[in-house]
Design a protein around this motif. Structure first.
Motif, PDB file in Angstrom:
ATOM      1  N   ARG A  12       0.902  -0.891  -0.294  1.00 39.58           N
ATOM      2  CA  ARG A  12       0.104  -0.069   0.255  1.00 39.58           C
ATOM      3  C   ARG A  12       1.077   1.692  -0.625  1.00 39.58           C
ATOM      4  O   ARG A  12       0.740   2.363  -0.796  1.00 39.58           O
ATOM      5  N   GLU A  13       1.662   1.290   0.918  1.00 44.68           N
ATOM      6  CA  GLU A  13       2.294   2.739   1.310  1.00 44.68           C
ATOM      7  C   GLU A  13       3.966   2.314   0.046  1.00 44.68           C
ATOM      8  O   GLU A  13       4.427   3.417   0.254  1.00 44.68           O
ATOM      9  N   ILE A  14       4.296   1.535  -0.563  1.00 49.86           N
ATOM     10  CA  ILE A  14       5.601   1.347  -0.761  1.00 49.86           C
ATOM     11  C   ILE A  14       5.168   1.413  -2.585  1.00 49.86           C
ATOM     12  O   ILE A  14       5.905   1.343  -3.482  1.00 49.86           O
ATOM     13  N   GLY A  15       4.954  -0.025  -2.174  1.00 44.93           N
ATOM     14  CA  GLY A  15       4.764  -0.997  -3.689  1.00 44.93           C
ATOM     15  C   GLY A  15       5.668  -1.735  -3.553  1.00 44.93           C
ATOM     16  O   GLY A  15       6.861  -1.650  -3.385  1.00 44.93           O
ATOM     17  N   VAL A  16       5.242  -2.967  -4.060  1.00 48.04           N
ATOM     18  CA  VAL A  16       5.950  -3.982  -4.063  1.00 48.04           C
ATOM     19  C   VAL A  16       5.133  -5.128  -5.086  1.00 48.04           C
ATOM     20  O   VAL A  16       4.419  -5.544  -5.350  1.00 48.04           O
ATOM     21  N   ARG A  17       6.829  -5.310  -5.988  1.00 50.75           N
ATOM     22  CA  ARG A  17       6.466  -7.063  -7.273  1.00 50.75           C
ATOM     23  C   ARG A  17       6.798  -8.534  -5.703  1.00 50.75           C
ATOM     24  O   ARG A  17       6.254  -9.319  -6.544  1.00 50.75           O
ATOM     25  N   LEU A  18       7.329  -8.506  -5.281  1.00 51.82           N
ATOM     26  CA  LEU A  18       8.508  -9.066  -5.484  1.00 51.82           C
ATOM     27  C   LEU A  18       9.248  -8.689  -3.611  1.00 51.82           C
ATOM     28  O   LEU A  18       9.323  -7.636  -3.290  1.00 51.82           O
ATOM     29  N   PHE A  19       8.187  -8.960  -2.118  1.00 54.27           N
ATOM     30  CA  PHE A  19       8.358  -9.327  -1.300  1.00 54.27           C
ATOM     31  C   PHE A  19       8.683 -10.336   0.019  1.00 54.27           C
ATOM     32  O   PHE A  19       8.167 -11.363  -0.216  1.00 54.27           O
ATOM     33  N   THR A  20      10.036 -10.037   0.605  1.00 56.07           N
ATOM     34  CA  THR A  20      10.390 -11.747   1.609  1.00 56.07           C
ATOM     35  C   THR A  20      10.426 -11.342   2.669  1.00 56.07           C
ATOM     36  O   THR A  20      11.009 -10.189   2.743  1.00 56.07           O
ATOM     37  N   VAL A  21      10.567 -11.564   3.679  1.00 56.75           N
ATOM     38  CA  VAL A  21      10.970 -11.864   5.355  1.00 56.75           C
ATOM     39  C   VAL A  21      12.215 -12.674   5.757  1.00 56.75           C
ATOM     40  O   VAL A  21      11.336 -14.110   5.691  1.00 56.75           O
ATOM     41  N   LEU A  22      13.628 -12.841   5.837  1.00 60.16           N
ATOM     42  CA  LEU A  22      14.435 -13.257   5.702  1.00 60.16           C
ATOM     43  C   LEU A  22      15.502 -13.349   7.265  1.00 60.16           C
ATOM     44  O   LEU A  22      14.958 -12.657   8.144  1.00 60.16           O
ATOM     45  N   ALA A  23      14.829 -14.360   8.196  1.00 63.78           N
ATOM     46  CA  ALA A  23      15.612 -14.802   9.233  1.00 63.78           C
ATOM     47  C   ALA A  23      16.687 -15.464   9.617  1.00 63.78           C
ATOM     48  O   ALA A  23      17.419 -15.952   8.685  1.00 63.78           O
ATOM     49  N   TRP A  24      17.518 -14.137  10.421  1.00 63.32           N
ATOM     50  CA  TRP A  24      18.899 -14.395  10.513  1.00 63.32           C
ATOM     51  C   TRP A  24      18.954 -15.440  11.053  1.00 63.32           C
ATOM     52  O   TRP A  24      18.645 -15.606  12.581  1.00 63.32           O
ATOM     53  N   LEU A  25      19.605 -16.413  10.750  1.00 62.90           N
ATOM     54  CA  LEU A  25      20.293 -17.721  12.200  1.00 62.90           C
ATOM     55  C   LEU A  25      22.130 -17.894  12.834  1.00 62.90           C
ATOM     56  O   LEU A  25      22.421 -18.284  11.787  1.00 62.90           O
ATOM     57  N   PRO A  26      22.370 -16.826  12.863  1.00 59.88           N
ATOM     58  CA  PRO A  26      23.518 -16.662  13.516  1.00 59.88           C
ATOM     59  C   PRO A  26      24.150 -17.800  13.696  1.00 59.88           C
ATOM     60  O   PRO A  26      25.585 -17.038  13.416  1.00 59.88           O
ATOM     61  N   GLY A  27      23.945 -18.092  14.083  1.00 53.98           N
ATOM     62  CA  GLY A  27      24.629 -19.476  14.738  1.00 53.98           C
ATOM     63  C   GLY A  27      24.825 -20.613  13.664  1.00 53.98           C
ATOM     64  O   GLY A  27      25.698 -21.281  13.794  1.00 53.98           O
ATOM     65  N   ARG A  28      24.271 -20.040  12.492  1.00 49.10           N
ATOM     66  CA  ARG A  28      24.412 -21.504  11.258  1.00 49.10           C
ATOM     67  C   ARG A  28      24.464 -20.285  10.313  1.00 49.10           C
ATOM     68  O   ARG A  28      25.080 -21.394   9.282  1.00 49.10           O
ATOM     69  N   ARG A  29      24.315 -19.314  10.259  1.00 47.42           N
ATOM     70  CA  ARG A  29      24.956 -18.435   8.859  1.00 47.42           C
ATOM     71  C   ARG A  29      23.683 -18.499   8.109  1.00 47.42           C
ATOM     72  O   ARG A  29      24.497 -18.694   7.018  1.00 47.42           O
TER      73      ARG A  29
END
Length: 151
Positions: A12-29
């Motif tokens: 709504r506010e920015i516009g996206v064609r592709l949106f993802t959320v990635l979780a960072w797991l530092p112990g496994r990098r």
């Protein structure tokens, strides 16, 4: 706010064609895909070892700064999956860190759209949206950490 609601705000506010959320797991990098607008191409639970450009990792994860790639060339230089990104009609990217209440990096939001679709105002708003994603991503990272300890 759940990650689907964050995606809707981004649309709504920015516009996206592709949106993802990635979780960072530092112990496994690794970066673990927590949410995606395109599950066929980018399935939930998919993981990337840190084959991403070292500069990107240092910028977004370690220094907690946004990455802005305004054009297809900047996308090609950073992302191994740039051909798929181009097939989806994307040539501009904003990656912003999601930072937890303790100040640790929980992961990143990735917003992609057509080449030159974004500018500084969109990057600024994406940073604000990342804060809204923090509680949901913190919960997911905790579950993933707990599961890792159990195995």
């Amino acid at each position: 706010m759940n990650l689907s609601a964050v995606e809707e705000e981004a649309r709504r506010e920015i516009g996206v064609r592709l949106f993802t959320v990635l979780a960072w797991l530092p112990g496994r990098r690794v970066l673990h895909r927590a949410h995606t607008s395109h599950p066929d191409q980018y399935p939930i639970g998919g993981e990337k070892s840190v084959e991403i450009a070292a500069d990107w990792l240092d910028r977004c994860i370690n220094r907690q700064q946004p990455f802005f790639g305004p054009d297809a060339e900047s996308v090609r230089q950073v992302f191994a999956d740039h051909a798929l990104i181009a097939e989806l009609g994307c040539g501009s990217v904003i990656n912003v860190p999601v930072i937890g209440a303790d100040g640790a990096t929980l992961g990143t939001l990735a917003l992609l759209d057509a080449e030159h679709a974004y500018g500084p105002a969109q990057v600024e708003r994406a940073v604000e949206l990342a804060a809204l994603a923090a509680p949901a991503l913190a919960e997911l990272v905790q579950r993933l950490d707990d599961n890792q300890e159990d195995s």
